[in-house]
Scaffold this motif. Structure first.
Motif, PDB file in Angstrom:
ATOM      1  N   VAL A   1      15.500 -77.093 -21.907  1.00 23.03           N
ATOM      2  CA  VAL A   1      16.040 -76.947 -23.267  1.00 23.03           C
ATOM      3  C   VAL A   1      16.551 -75.530 -23.497  1.00 23.03           C
ATOM      4  O   VAL A   1      17.666 -75.333 -23.973  1.00 23.03           O
ATOM      5  CB  VAL A   1      14.981 -77.334 -24.326  1.00 23.03           C
ATOM      6  CG1 VAL A   1      15.456 -76.973 -25.729  1.00 23.03           C
ATOM      7  CG2 VAL A   1      14.684 -78.819 -24.249  1.00 23.03           C
TER       8      VAL A   1
ATOM      9  N   SER B   1      22.627 -79.761 -20.999  1.00 21.13           N
ATOM     10  CA  SER B   1      23.508 -79.807 -22.174  1.00 21.13           C
ATOM     11  C   SER B   1      23.159 -80.949 -23.124  1.00 21.13           C
ATOM     12  O   SER B   1      24.037 -81.736 -23.495  1.00 21.13           O
ATOM     13  CB  SER B   1      24.970 -79.913 -21.743  1.00 21.13           C
ATOM     14  OG  SER B   1      25.319 -78.856 -20.896  1.00 21.13           O
TER      15      SER B   1
ATOM     16  N   ALA C   1      17.670 -82.402 -27.345  1.00 27.78           N
ATOM     17  CA  ALA C   1      16.818 -81.218 -27.198  1.00 27.78           C
ATOM     18  C   ALA C   1      15.490 -81.425 -27.922  1.00 27.78           C
ATOM     19  O   ALA C   1      14.424 -81.092 -27.385  1.00 27.78           O
ATOM     20  CB  ALA C   1      17.543 -79.984 -27.730  1.00 27.78           C
TER      21      ALA C   1
ATOM     22  N   SER D   1      17.418 -73.212 -21.348  1.00 28.74           N
ATOM     23  CA  SER D   1      18.551 -72.859 -20.489  1.00 28.74           C
ATOM     24  C   SER D   1      19.778 -73.726 -20.735  1.00 28.74           C
ATOM     25  O   SER D   1      20.851 -73.434 -20.217  1.00 28.74           O
ATOM     26  CB  SER D   1      18.150 -72.968 -19.022  1.00 28.74           C
ATOM     27  OG  SER D   1      17.960 -74.334 -18.663  1.00 28.74           O
ATOM     28  N   ASP D   2      19.609 -74.799 -21.497  1.00 27.57           N
ATOM     29  CA  ASP D   2      20.689 -75.755 -21.759  1.00 27.57           C
ATOM     30  C   ASP D   2      21.210 -76.373 -20.456  1.00 27.57           C
ATOM     31  O   ASP D   2      22.384 -76.682 -20.322  1.00 27.57           O
ATOM     32  CB  ASP D   2      21.820 -75.085 -22.543  1.00 27.57           C
ATOM     33  CG  ASP D   2      22.707 -76.077 -23.265  1.00 27.57           C
ATOM     34  OD1 ASP D   2      22.208 -77.138 -23.680  1.00 27.57           O
ATOM     35  OD2 ASP D   2      23.922 -75.800 -23.401  1.00 27.57           O
TER      36      ASP D   2
END
Length: 140
Positions: free
Chosen positions: A104, A110, A116, A106-107
């Protein structure tokens, strides 16, 4: 002689009573994880746009979770719970907890906002299982 028979009869009952909590938490972990894995496999095409995580990732995660459930159930259903097995489940749950938060922050996948939130909530549940399993381990 009667005392020897009593000791032999009492020992397995005591061992079983001491691992009831750990066994319950392991089985609950297996049920929740199994339902999650089935959902990822069965609903991946629906969840991809909702969570923002590709179907390929969901299929891999779903399959992994179902294999993980088999391991957890193998530990939970033995006559005597293995301390090593339980410790392994706790470690795996703690890794899942930490890696979910890393994903989450660090994405990496995406995810959408909903995705998330789902990942964070899922990590908290898994972390909760690890904490409860640790309590069960201490009771063994």
């Amino acid at each position: 002689m009667a005392s020897t028979q009593y000791d032999g009869a009492a020992s397995p009952a005591t061992a079983t009573a001491s691992d009831d909590f750990a066994r319950l938490v392991l089985k609950l972990d297996a049920v929740v994880t199994g339902l999650n894995g089935i959902a990822y496999l069965a609903l991946a095409t629906v969840l991809d746009s909702f969570f923002g995580v590709s179907t390929g990732v969901q299929y891999l995660v779903g399959a992994f979770l179902l294999l993980y459930v088999l391991g957890v159930l193998a530990i939970a259903t033995r006559q005597e719970i293995s301390r090593t097995g339980l410790t392994t489940v706790i470690a795996a749950n703690l890794m899942w907890f930490a890696l979910s938060l890393v994903v989450v922050v660090s994405d990496a996948l995406s995810p959408t906002g909903v995705g998330a939130v789902w990942i964070v909530l899922q990590s908290l549940v898994v972390g909760g299982f690890a904490a409860l399993q640790y309590i069960g381990l201490k009771r063994l």
